[in-house]
Design an enzyme around this catalytic site. Structure first.
Site, PDB file in Angstrom:
ATOM      1  N   GLU A 146     -64.000  31.050  30.790  1.00 24.18           N
ATOM      2  CA  GLU A 146     -64.986  30.785  29.723  1.00 24.18           C
ATOM      3  C   GLU A 146     -64.583  29.723  28.706  1.00 24.18           C
ATOM      4  OE1 GLU A 146     -66.169  34.676  28.228  1.00 24.18           O
ATOM      5  OE2 GLU A 146     -67.277  35.131  30.059  1.00 24.18           O
ATOM      6  N   GLU A 243     -69.944  37.226  36.671  1.00 28.71           N
ATOM      7  CA  GLU A 243     -69.744  38.279  35.654  1.00 28.71           C
ATOM      8  C   GLU A 243     -71.087  38.752  35.153  1.00 28.71           C
ATOM      9  OE1 GLU A 243     -67.444  37.987  32.091  1.00 28.71           O
ATOM     10  OE2 GLU A 243     -65.712  37.113  33.091  1.00 28.71           O
TER      11      GLU A 243
END
Ligand SMILES: *[C@@H]1O[C@H](CO)[C@@H](O)[C@H](O)[C@H]1NC(C)=O
Ligand SMILES: *[C@@H]1O[C@H](CO)[C@@H](O)[C@H](O)[C@H]1NC(C)=O
Ligand SMILES: *[C@@H]1O[C@H](CO)[C@@H](O)[C@H](O)[C@H]1NC(C)=O
Length: 568
Positions: A146, A243
């Protein structure tokens, strides 16, 4: 003499990350071709198995990874916020066929790039790639978790004037150092710089894409705890879902070991302390409240247990809806989006006894979600959804050959174990490694055909059956929220237990339709063949696989049977 050489294993596989134009869709594909075949990745995200790594034994790892394989998973992402796992982890994955998306251990932060720091990173990355590259289970190196998104959407409120410096640092660390080492050491598998990323499009945009969550490129992470998770329209039709997920509480038997009586309430200091996600406990109740009546009982411990049960039911049903949406989206492009080729929910395992997104509790006990995963990741699965008043059923298959099957659709009223109508559509073709529409009927036609049905009084179940014993799990489709269901009656659930070889057979009986039947044997280690299911037949046989010695008597004494109407 090198004994480790003598006991080494050889396996063969090839891997390509395919990013190429798709007809009818802007952007690029993002999928893995393994041994020449496009493979839909089904699985979850792995986090450290314990806060104290020296407590993690070979048996701990084996139990967790075997549970992943037993739930029809073929892949796990080793998350960049955790640890490089020990050799045994990768040995087991090699052996049981779990593919690993391996992050380097950088997550959700901006890292420095001074010479000392870079030297330390280089030594670490070089060591890890050399240590792990002989494991065929690893199919991808990924630079970080991320951090591309963190820069591009400015999580850390970097003043505009300093943005360039942070991008330079990002390139220095992940591209000029980590990527260089990976390319020098191991060209046998692909590298991406971040997750989520737009892949080649991110590279084109200088490695930090304007929107790394673009559904037309690469992978995405997606979380939403405010909207109704049973509604598939809230989910991004991404190329690859790496995710996504929902929280639940672990079983009472798991919590009991680390708490005492004054803790056993949803609003206790203990419950707040164990929740490390801001507003997590409130968000769970909000999702539960969309479709279920919240527990109102006056006995505080019963109320806590009912709440735990409902959070697990919610998590299982929400993750099922989202995962089925991704699997059903693999073969089509709708308004430029689709060709989804991966569903890795967040997260597989737990680091301690606490509410979290995990499907396996600390200690390895399966939550209802893990049982649901075994079904929603089944190699052959019918998936239903509703779009503008029309019921669609898709046949989803990971099998390597086309199948000619019969689709059975059964409608029950909530009040009776006798079906109100059944339908068998024969000669249904479900093509190899694809998701194809196999049934379409407007909901109003279904209700009319099955006389006396309304959205609130009836429920649909369906499965695919082939010759030579091939059978999908039985799936369900709710026509309304269960809190609005009309006609459900409180059931009398009972079970008889017997031993058969190394397993135990539970013969379960119900006197009425029972949604979300949960079988719980407390702290006895093991797992059932199925759990959390909708019982529309009088009898169901469930197998218990123990992980340690137990007995019929012990199982009988520990067994708790719960279904939706037991919540007060
Ligand atoms: C799902 O969400 C969409 C968009 O908000 C809405 O139009 C639709 O009515 C919802 N469907 C259901 C079954 O709630
Ligand atoms: C929670 O902890 C606070 C601070 O220690 C204490 O004052 C309070 O009484 C506790 N609440 C409960 C319900 O135990
Ligand atoms: C519909 O309801 C009526 C009246 O309750 C009953 O007589 C009839 O058998 C029902 N039909 C079906 C198909 O269940």
């Amino acid at each position: 003499l090198n004994l480790s050489f003598m006991s080494s294993q050889a396996y063969f596989r090839t891997v390509e990350l395919v990013q190429e134009p798709i007809p009818g869709s802007p952007g690029l594909s993002f999928y893995f071709r393994i041994n020449g075949r496009p493979i839909f990745l089904k699985g979850s995200n792995w986090i450290p198995a314990d806060s104290f790594q020296d407590r993690v034994t070979y048996d701990t790892l084996r139990l967790l990874l075997k549970s992943a394989a037993d739930a029809n998973m073929n892949a796990l992402r080793v998350w960049g916020g955790g640890v490089y796992e020990q050799d045994e982890f990768y040995d087991i994955c090699d052996e049981i066929g779990i593919m690993i998306w391996q992050d380097f251990m950088f997550a959700c932060a901006l890292y420095p790039t001074d010479q000392n720091y870079l030297a330390s990173v280089r030594a670490e990355v070089l060591h890890q790639v050399r240590r792990l590259k002989s494991h065929p289970s690893i199919i991808l190196w990924s630079g970080n978790n991320e951090n591309e998104a963190a820069i591009s959407t400015n999580w850390f409120s970097i003043p505009h004037a300093e943005r360039e410096r942070y991008i330079r640092d990002y390139l220095m660390l992940y591209v000029k150092n980590i990527r260089e080492i990976v390319l020098n050491e191991d060209r046998s598998r692909p590298f991406i710089a971040s997750s989520p990323t737009n892949g080649l499009e991110s590279v084109k945009e200088g490695w930090v894409s304007q929107n790394p969550y673009d559904t037309h490129y690469g992978d995405t992470h997606f979380y939403d705890y405010n909207n109704d998770c049973w509604n598939w329209t809230m989910y991004p039709k991404t190329r690859f879902a790496s995710e996504y997920g929902f929280q639940s509480w672990p079983s009472f038997s798991t919590i009991e070991k680390v708490s005492s009586a004054e803790d056993w309430s949803y609003v206790s200091n203990f419950s707040l302390h164990r929740q490390h996600h801001d507003s997590g406990n409130v968000q769970m109740l909000q999702e539960v409240g969309y479709h279920f009546k919240l527990p109102q009982g006056t006995d505080p411990v019963k109320r806590f247990k009912d709440t735990i049960y409902l959070t697990q039911v919610m998590q299982a049903q929400c993750t099922k809806t989202e995962t089925e949406f991704y699997r059903a989206s693999q073969s089509e492009i709708i308004r430029g989006e689709g060709h989804t080729m991966g569903a890795l929910y967040w997260q597989l395992n737990d680091i301690w006894q606490a509410p979290s997104w995990a499907s396996l509790e600390y200690g390895g006990k399966w939550k209802l979600l893990h049982y649901f995963a075994r079904n929603f990741f089944a190699p052959l699965l019918p998936v239903a959804y509703e779009d503008q008043g029309v019921l669609y059923i898709y046949g989803v298959s990971d099998l390597h050959g086309d199948q000619k099957l019969t689709l059975r659709v059964v409608v029950h009223t909530w009040g009776s174990l006798e079906p109100v109508c059944t339908l068998a559509k024969e000669g249904v073709i479900v093509k190899a490694q694809s998701a194809v529409p196999i049934y379409k009927e407007s909901i109003s036609d279904v209700l009319e055909r099955c006389r006396n049905c309304t959205r609130k009084s009836c429920v649909i179940t369906f499965c695919l059956v082939g010759e030579d014993g091939l059978q999908s799990p039985t799936n369900h489709f709710f026509l309304s929220s269960l809190k609005d269901a009309v006609g459900l009656e409180k059931t009398q659930l009972s079970a008889s237990v017997s031993k058969q070889d190394d397993t135990y057979i539970f013969v379960l009986q119900t006197t009425a339709i029972a949604p979300f039947v949960s079988m719980d044997v407390g702290s006895i280690k093991g797992r059932f063949s199925d759990n959390g299911f909708l019982m529309t037949e009088k009898k169901k046989v469930v197998v218990f696989y123990p992980w340690e010695p137990t007995s019929v008597e012990e199982l009988e004494n520990s067994l708790t049977l719960t279904s939706l109407l037991d919540v007060v």
